[in-house]
Design an enzyme around this catalytic site. Structure first.
Site, PDB file in Angstrom:
ATOM      1  N   HIS A 196      -1.970 -12.305   1.883  1.00 16.04           N
ATOM      2  CA  HIS A 196      -1.562 -12.235   3.287  1.00 16.04           C
ATOM      3  C   HIS A 196      -2.205 -13.324   4.151  1.00 16.04           C
ATOM      4  O   HIS A 196      -2.950 -13.030   5.079  1.00 16.04           O
ATOM      5  CB  HIS A 196      -1.808 -10.848   3.894  1.00 16.04           C
ATOM      6  CG  HIS A 196      -3.104 -10.187   3.520  1.00 16.04           C
ATOM      7  ND1 HIS A 196      -4.318 -10.801   3.643  1.00 16.04           N
ATOM      8  CD2 HIS A 196      -3.358  -8.958   3.019  1.00 16.04           C
ATOM      9  CE1 HIS A 196      -5.268  -9.977   3.249  1.00 16.04           C
ATOM     10  NE2 HIS A 196      -4.705  -8.844   2.859  1.00 16.04           N
ATOM     11  N   LYS A 199      -8.556  -6.717  -7.229  1.00 18.27           N
ATOM     12  CA  LYS A 199      -8.580  -7.013  -5.813  1.00 18.27           C
ATOM     13  C   LYS A 199     -10.001  -7.120  -5.293  1.00 18.27           C
ATOM     14  O   LYS A 199     -10.826  -6.229  -5.498  1.00 18.27           O
ATOM     15  CB  LYS A 199      -7.833  -5.912  -5.048  1.00 18.27           C
ATOM     16  CG  LYS A 199      -7.804  -6.075  -3.538  1.00 18.27           C
ATOM     17  CD  LYS A 199      -6.895  -7.197  -3.082  1.00 18.27           C
ATOM     18  CE  LYS A 199      -6.988  -7.463  -1.587  1.00 18.27           C
ATOM     19  NZ  LYS A 199      -6.045  -6.700  -0.791  1.00 18.27           N
ATOM     20  N   HIS A 244       0.847  -1.194   0.000  1.00 22.87           N
ATOM     21  CA  HIS A 244       0.000   0.000   0.000  1.00 22.87           C
ATOM     22  C   HIS A 244       0.883   1.245   0.000  1.00 22.87           C
ATOM     23  O   HIS A 244       1.737   1.391   0.873  1.00 22.87           O
ATOM     24  CB  HIS A 244      -0.889   0.020   1.251  1.00 22.87           C
ATOM     25  CG  HIS A 244      -1.797  -1.168   1.354  1.00 22.87           C
ATOM     26  ND1 HIS A 244      -3.110  -1.136   0.960  1.00 22.87           N
ATOM     27  CD2 HIS A 244      -1.571  -2.437   1.776  1.00 22.87           C
ATOM     28  CE1 HIS A 244      -3.655  -2.330   1.148  1.00 22.87           C
ATOM     29  NE2 HIS A 244      -2.741  -3.147   1.645  1.00 22.87           N
ATOM     30  N   ASP A 276       2.435  -6.457   2.367  1.00 25.43           N
ATOM     31  CA  ASP A 276       1.258  -5.733   2.882  1.00 25.43           C
ATOM     32  C   ASP A 276       1.693  -4.506   3.676  1.00 25.43           C
ATOM     33  O   ASP A 276       0.983  -4.069   4.588  1.00 25.43           O
ATOM     34  CB  ASP A 276       0.360  -6.645   3.729  1.00 25.43           C
ATOM     35  CG  ASP A 276      -1.058  -6.106   3.837  1.00 25.43           C
ATOM     36  OD1 ASP A 276      -1.423  -5.197   3.059  1.00 25.43           O
ATOM     37  OD2 ASP A 276      -1.807  -6.577   4.711  1.00 25.43           O
TER      38      ASP A 276
END
Ligand code: DOR
Ligand code: ZN
Length: 344
Positions: free
Chosen positions: A174, A99, A15, A247
Site C-alpha cells: 500500500h 508480513k 483483511h 487493503d
C-alpha cells in the site's frame, strides 16, 4: 468503449477479520476476484503455520457455493518468529508470504517487530527458501510526523534491507508517496508494490477539507496531491512492479466515527470498479488488466486466472452502508456514482 473483458483479477492485500465477520468479508472478497492475500493481523495474530491453517479453514467455510476463490495465507512476523517456522510455512503449500508490521504501526500490530535487526536469521531463511516479504513500510518513532513515516522508512530501513538481502522478494505494501514509487522503480525485479483504490482516488484534502471524513482515514495516511498523482502514474503505467492490493479493511461505523477512530477503508463492495474508474479517468483502461490480473501473479510466480470478468459502462450508485458483524460499516466512496460495473 462500453465493455471491458479482462483476465479475472486477484487482490494481493486484504483483511477479512475472523469468526462472524467472515460471513460478510469472504463473499465480498470473492466478488470479481480469483485469489486474495489474507493479512494476518488478527487478535491473536496468525504467527504460526498451525494458526494460518485453522484460519484458512474458517475462511473456506464461508466461501460462496460454486466459487473458486482462493485465500492465500500469510504469516505475521514477530521478534520471536523462528527460521524453522519460515521453512514450515514454505513447505505447507498454502502460505505465500510473511508480513512485517513495525510494532504499533497500525491495527493489531502490537505484536509486530520492534527491531528489524532481530529478524536477521528469519530474513536470511526467507531469501533462501524464496518466501515473499510483505512490508508495512512506515517508521513508528514519536519524532516522525505521520505524513513522513513512509518516506523516512525508506531511508532509515528499506535501503539497507535491500542491500543486506539482495535476492529477497519484497513487496512494499500500500504505497502512498512519490518516494516509494521512485524507490520501487530504482530497485531490481525482486522489489514491487501494491496500490490501494483509496490512495489512487483521494489525497489528504479529500479527508480533511470542509470537515473530517473518518471513512477515508487509513494507514499509511493519505498524502498530498502530488503523491496521489505519482501513484496514478505508476499504477496506470503498465510497469510490472505495481499491482492491485485493496487493503480492504472493515471496521464498524461506530469504531470509525469516534473520538479516536480506527484506520482502514472497506472497498470490497466495488473494488475492481473503483480501480476501473481511476484507470478510465487517466485514459488508461487498456492497462487495467496488467495491473489487476498479471503483475501480481508474475511477482508471486503463480499462473494467471483461467477465468475472465466483464466490466460494463453502466452508471450505478454505491451503497451508503454495508451490513457487517451485527452492525454496519460505511464503504469507500459510499453513495457516489461509478461509471463502471462488474457484470455478475
Ligand atoms: O488502514 C489500515 N487498516 N492500515 C493497515 O495497515 C491495517 C488496516 C486494518 O487492519 O484495519
Ligand atoms: Zn493492510
Amino acid at each position: 468503449m462500453d465493455q471491458l473483458s479482462i483476465i479475472q483479477p486477484d487482490d494481493w492485500h486484504l483483511h477479512l477479520r475472523d469468526d462472524e465477520a467472515l460471513k460478510t468479508t469472504v463473499p465480498a472478497a470473492a466478488r470479481g476476484f480469483g485469489r486474495g492475500i489474507i493479512m494476518p493481523n488478527l487478535t491473536p495474530p496468525t504467527t504460526t503455520v498451525a494458526r494460518a491453517a485453522a484460519y484458512r479453514e474458517r475462511i473456506l467455510a464461508q466461501r460462496p457455493k460454486n466459487s473458486n476463490w482462493q485465500p492465500l495465507m500469510v504469516l505475521y512476523l514477530t521478534d520471536n518468529t523462528s527460521p524453522d517456522e519460515i521453512r514450515a510455512a514454505k513447505e505447507c503449500g498454502f502460505i505465500y508470504g510473511c508480513k512485517y508490521y513495525p510494532a504499533g504501526a497500525t491495527t493489531n500490530s502490537d505484536s509486530g517487530v520492534t527491531d528489524l535487526n532481530k529478524l536477521h536469521e528469519v530474513l536470511e531463511t526467507m531469501q533462501e527458501v524464496g518466501m515473499v516479504l510483505q512490508l508495512h513500510g512506515e517508521v513508528t518513532s514519536d519524532d516522525t510526523d505521520i505524513f513522513d513515516r513512509e518516506a523516512v522508512f525508506i531511508e532509515r530501513h528499506l535501503r539497507s534491507l535491500v542491500q543486506h538481502y539482495p535476492r529477497l522478494n519484497i513487496i512494499f505494501e500500500h504505497i502512498t508517496t512519490q518516494q516509494a514509487v521512485d524507490f520501487v522503480l530504482s530497485g531490481g525485479d525482486n522489489i514491487a508494490a501494491t496500490i490501494t483504490p483509496q490512495h489512487l482516488l483521494y489525497n489528504r484534502n479529500h479527508m480533511l477539507v470542509g470537515g473530517i471524513r473518518p471513512h477515508l482515514f487509513c494507514l499509511p495516511i493519505l498524502k498530498r496531491d502530488i503523491h496521489q498523482q505519482a501513484l496514478i502514474a505508476a499504477a496506470t503505467s503498465g510497469n510490472k512492479k505495481f499491482f492491485l492490493g485493496t487493503d480492504s479493511a472493515p471496521h464498524i461505523q461506530g469504531r470509525k466515527e469516534s473520538a479516536c477512530g480506527c484506520a482502514g477503508c472497506f472497498s470490497h463492495h466495488a473494488a475492481i470498479e473503483l480501480y476501473a474508474e481511476v484507470f478510465d479517468q487517466a485514459g488508461a483502461l487498456d492497462k487495467l488488466e496488467v495491473f489487476a490480473s498479471k503483475n501480481g501473479p508474475d511477482f508471486y510466480s503463480l499462473p494467471y486466472s483461467s477465468h475472465s470478468i466483464l466490466l460494463k459502462r453502466e452508471p450505478w450508485q454505491l451503497p451508503m452502508a454495508v451490513a457487517f458483524d451485527n452492525s454496519q460499516l460505511i464503504p469507500l466512496a459510499a453513495g457516489t456514482t461509478l461509471n463502471w460495473k462488474l457484470s455478475l
